[in-house]
Design a protein around this motif. Sequence first.
Motif, PDB file in Angstrom:
ATOM      1  N   ASP A   4       8.701-135.522 -71.500  1.00  0.00           N
ATOM      2  CA  ASP A   4       7.239-135.514 -71.472  1.00  0.00           C
ATOM      3  C   ASP A   4       6.648-134.363 -70.672  1.00  0.00           C
ATOM      4  N   ARG A   5       7.495-133.497 -70.119  1.00  0.00           N
ATOM      5  CA  ARG A   5       6.950-132.399 -69.316  1.00  0.00           C
ATOM      6  C   ARG A   5       6.103-131.470 -70.203  1.00  0.00           C
ATOM      7  N   PRO A   6       4.936-131.060 -69.706  1.00  0.00           N
ATOM      8  CA  PRO A   6       4.043-130.255 -70.545  1.00  0.00           C
ATOM      9  C   PRO A   6       4.334-128.764 -70.458  1.00  0.00           C
ATOM     10  N   LEU A   7       3.698-128.035 -71.344  1.00  0.00           N
ATOM     11  CA  LEU A   7       3.521-126.593 -71.188  1.00  0.00           C
ATOM     12  C   LEU A   7       2.218-126.401 -70.417  1.00  0.00           C
ATOM     13  N   ARG A  24       0.535-124.072 -80.472  1.00  0.00           N
ATOM     14  CA  ARG A  24       0.447-125.426 -81.025  1.00  0.00           C
ATOM     15  C   ARG A  24       0.935-125.459 -82.475  1.00  0.00           C
ATOM     16  N   ARG A  25       0.719-124.367 -83.193  1.00  0.00           N
ATOM     17  CA  ARG A  25       1.210-124.321 -84.571  1.00  0.00           C
ATOM     18  C   ARG A  25       2.738-124.331 -84.610  1.00  0.00           C
ATOM     19  N   LEU A  26       3.376-123.647 -83.656  1.00  0.00           N
ATOM     20  CA  LEU A  26       4.836-123.612 -83.612  1.00  0.00           C
ATOM     21  C   LEU A  26       5.434-124.864 -82.976  1.00  0.00           C
ATOM     22  N   LEU A  27       4.736-125.428 -82.004  1.00  0.00           N
ATOM     23  CA  LEU A  27       5.259-126.573 -81.240  1.00  0.00           C
ATOM     24  C   LEU A  27       4.216-127.696 -81.229  1.00  0.00           C
ATOM     25  N   GLU A 228      13.799-131.407 -75.913  1.00  0.00           N
ATOM     26  CA  GLU A 228      13.195-132.581 -76.538  1.00  0.00           C
ATOM     27  C   GLU A 228      11.685-132.590 -76.312  1.00  0.00           C
ATOM     28  N   TRP A 229      10.964-133.161 -77.276  1.00  0.00           N
ATOM     29  CA  TRP A 229       9.511-133.320 -77.178  1.00  0.00           C
ATOM     30  C   TRP A 229       9.158-134.773 -77.485  1.00  0.00           C
TER      31      TRP A 229
END
Length: 265
Positions: A4-7, A24-27, A228-229
């Motif tokens: 759950d760690r953000p960018l 955001r389009r890539l990830l 992981e996301w």
Amino acid sequence: MSDDRPLLFFDSGVGGLSVLAPTRRLLPRAPIVYAADNGGFPYGTKSEAEIAARVPALLGRLVERYNPRLVVIACNTASTIALGAVRAALDLPVVGTVPAIKPAAEQSRTRAIGVLGTNATVRQPYVDDLSARFAGDCLVLRHGSARLVELAEAKLRGEPTAAADYAEVMAGLVDQPGGDRIDTVVLACTHFPLVEAELAAASPRPLAFVHGGDGIARRIAHLTEGQEWPQSPPPGIALFTAPFEVPAGLVAGLAAHGLEDIRFL
């Protein structure tokens, strides 16, 4: 197990949205914290010493609070001045934003390119170095504009902006000696891609505009490859360093970039 760690994206204002959007389009599943230092805005008129002291200290606090997997300094001014200090202070990947002089030189046919940035960015030795390394056979003209940052902020708030203001900015670049040869313009502030259409409309002739948003997004994707996301990431956080009454237009503009949770530091 999902991670759950953000960018963590950081800018003086909303300019970093031009980097966030391609990321955001890539990830699309990446949790996002977007920090806008409105308490220090604008950076382009501040001294190097002020920025060099403020940015690492702020990012240290933000990293401690949000535990990001990666930091993106989505601001050319902050990157050209403080990137090294931030990387030395933080024990995690830090992606900077630098003027896209190399790709501009690669595509220029007239061998004359313009660099539009903040006043602080265009005077940096970093820009001299990029020009010497990647555009040594080009005429490189620069123009600094604090007004264009304000126009980009106003546009995101849904406020009307005047075509004459964009024409004045473009004239500051192309009316310099040799400016009639420019065929490619580097948007060396992350705010400026937000008003690229307005700049193009105000240009005296067709020009190509280049910025680094897509390349930075690819770099972020590369650095997080294999991680992981979460399956369903939470709403993106828009964090401001100073409290203010958030206008409805800005709320809508942030929501359009997935930033629905507005907070203050």
